[in-house]
Design a protein around this motif. Structure first.
Motif, short mmCIF file in Angstrom:
data_model
loop_
_atom_site.label_atom_id
_atom_site.label_comp_id
_atom_site.label_asym_id
_atom_site.label_seq_id
_atom_site.Cartn_x
_atom_site.Cartn_y
_atom_site.Cartn_z
N ASP A 95 -6.10 1.90 0.99
CA ASP A 95 -5.11 1.05 0.33
C ASP A 95 -3.96 1.91 -0.17
O ASP A 95 -4.14 2.74 -1.07
CB ASP A 95 -5.78 0.31 -0.84
CG ASP A 95 -4.86 -0.69 -1.49
OD1 ASP A 95 -4.01 -1.26 -0.78
OD2 ASP A 95 -4.99 -0.91 -2.71
N HIS A 96 -2.78 1.71 0.44
CA HIS A 96 -1.59 2.45 0.03
C HIS A 96 -0.36 1.63 0.38
O HIS A 96 -0.23 1.16 1.51
CB HIS A 96 -1.52 3.81 0.72
CG HIS A 96 -0.37 4.64 0.28
ND1 HIS A 96 -0.35 5.30 -0.93
CD2 HIS A 96 0.83 4.90 0.85
CE1 HIS A 96 0.80 5.95 -1.05
NE2 HIS A 96 1.54 5.71 0.02
N GLU A 97 0.53 1.44 -0.56
CA GLU A 97 1.77 0.68 -0.35
C GLU A 97 2.97 1.58 -0.59
O GLU A 97 3.16 2.07 -1.68
CB GLU A 97 1.84 -0.51 -1.32
CG GLU A 97 0.76 -1.55 -1.11
CD GLU A 97 0.93 -2.32 0.18
OE1 GLU A 97 2.08 -2.55 0.60
OE2 GLU A 97 -0.09 -2.68 0.78
N GLN A 98 3.73 1.83 0.49
CA GLN A 98 4.95 2.61 0.36
C GLN A 98 5.91 2.22 1.47
O GLN A 98 5.59 2.37 2.65
CB GLN A 98 4.65 4.12 0.42
CG GLN A 98 5.87 4.97 0.15
CD GLN A 98 5.52 6.46 0.06
OE1 GLN A 98 4.38 6.83 -0.17
NE2 GLN A 98 6.51 7.29 0.23
N LEU A 99 7.06 1.69 1.10
CA LEU A 99 8.08 1.29 2.04
C LEU A 99 9.04 2.45 2.28
O LEU A 99 9.50 3.07 1.32
CB LEU A 99 8.85 0.07 1.51
CG LEU A 99 9.86 -0.57 2.44
CD1 LEU A 99 9.16 -1.19 3.63
CD2 LEU A 99 10.65 -1.64 1.70
N LYS A 137 -2.43 6.49 -7.23
CA LYS A 137 -1.12 6.07 -6.74
C LYS A 137 -0.30 7.32 -6.46
O LYS A 137 0.15 7.99 -7.37
CB LYS A 137 -0.40 5.17 -7.75
CG LYS A 137 -1.15 3.89 -8.06
CD LYS A 137 -1.19 3.01 -6.83
CE LYS A 137 -1.93 1.72 -7.14
NZ LYS A 137 -2.28 0.99 -5.96
N SER A 175 4.24 1.15 10.39
CA SER A 175 4.09 -0.25 10.77
C SER A 175 5.20 -0.71 11.70
O SER A 175 5.03 -1.67 12.44
CB SER A 175 4.08 -1.13 9.52
OG SER A 175 5.32 -1.05 8.85
N GLU A 179 2.86 9.14 -4.04
CA GLU A 179 3.98 8.92 -3.13
C GLU A 179 3.94 10.01 -2.06
O GLU A 179 3.89 11.20 -2.35
CB GLU A 179 5.31 8.97 -3.88
CG GLU A 179 6.46 8.60 -2.98
CD GLU A 179 7.72 8.25 -3.76
OE1 GLU A 179 8.80 8.53 -3.23
OE2 GLU A 179 7.60 7.73 -4.87
N ARG A 208 6.28 0.53 6.79
CA ARG A 208 5.30 0.78 5.73
C ARG A 208 4.30 1.80 6.24
O ARG A 208 3.90 1.77 7.40
CB ARG A 208 4.60 -0.54 5.40
CG ARG A 208 3.70 -0.50 4.22
CD ARG A 208 3.21 -1.90 3.87
NE ARG A 208 2.70 -2.65 4.99
CZ ARG A 208 1.45 -2.57 5.46
NH1 ARG A 208 0.59 -1.75 4.89
NH2 ARG A 208 1.06 -3.28 6.49
N GLN A 263 0.78 3.06 6.80
CA GLN A 263 -0.59 2.56 6.87
C GLN A 263 -1.50 3.79 6.94
O GLN A 263 -1.53 4.48 7.94
CB GLN A 263 -0.76 1.67 8.10
CG GLN A 263 0.13 0.45 8.05
CD GLN A 263 0.19 -0.31 9.36
OE1 GLN A 263 0.10 0.27 10.43
NE2 GLN A 263 0.34 -1.61 9.26
#
Length: 125
Positions: free
Chosen positions: A15-19, A80, A59, A82, A30, A32
């Motif tokens: 689980d990692h969210e970074q645009l 979390k 992505s 970066e 993103r 993945q």
């Protein structure tokens, strides 16, 4: 007594969210993040894992990068973090890194691995 032991390859999506803006295709994408590993199975139950490697797949274009193991472990623990460009090493190309082929007869361009031009039917060189 019957003993079932096996070794298999595994993958776990993290689980990692970074645009980000992709350096390969220039589009927004993103990260993945996933981990690959080898595991020992005892009666089909995973017992030990080794050979962990962390990867990032874009992505937008599918480009795959190998991720710094320290950053990967922190993401796997749920921190979390970066991801910076210095934490990535190109491992495999995506759709945007394919060679563009051009038909000598009609000028049609494609990234697909066709033997013949889909527009005019002439052989692609």
């Amino acid at each position: 007594m019957f003993l079932m032991i096996g070794i298999s390859q595994g993958r776990k999506d993290l689980d990692h969210e970074q645009l980000v803006i992709c350096t390969q295709c220039g589009k927004y994408g993103r990260y993945q993040v996933f981990m690959t590993f080898t595991q020992l199975l005892l009666f089909l139950i995973p017992c030990f894992r080794w050979g962990k490697k962390y990867y990032v797949q874009m992505s937008c274009c599918g480009t795959v990068y190998e991720l710094n193991p320290d950053i990967g472990e922190r993401i796997a623990r749920g921190e979390k973090v970066e991801i910076g460009h210095t934490d990535l090493r190109l491992a495999g190309g995506g759709r945007s890194t394919r060679m563009v082929r051009r038909c000598a007869s009609c000028g049609y361009q494609t990234e697909e691995d066709f033997d013949f031009c889909p527009k005019c039917g002439k052989p692609l060189s």
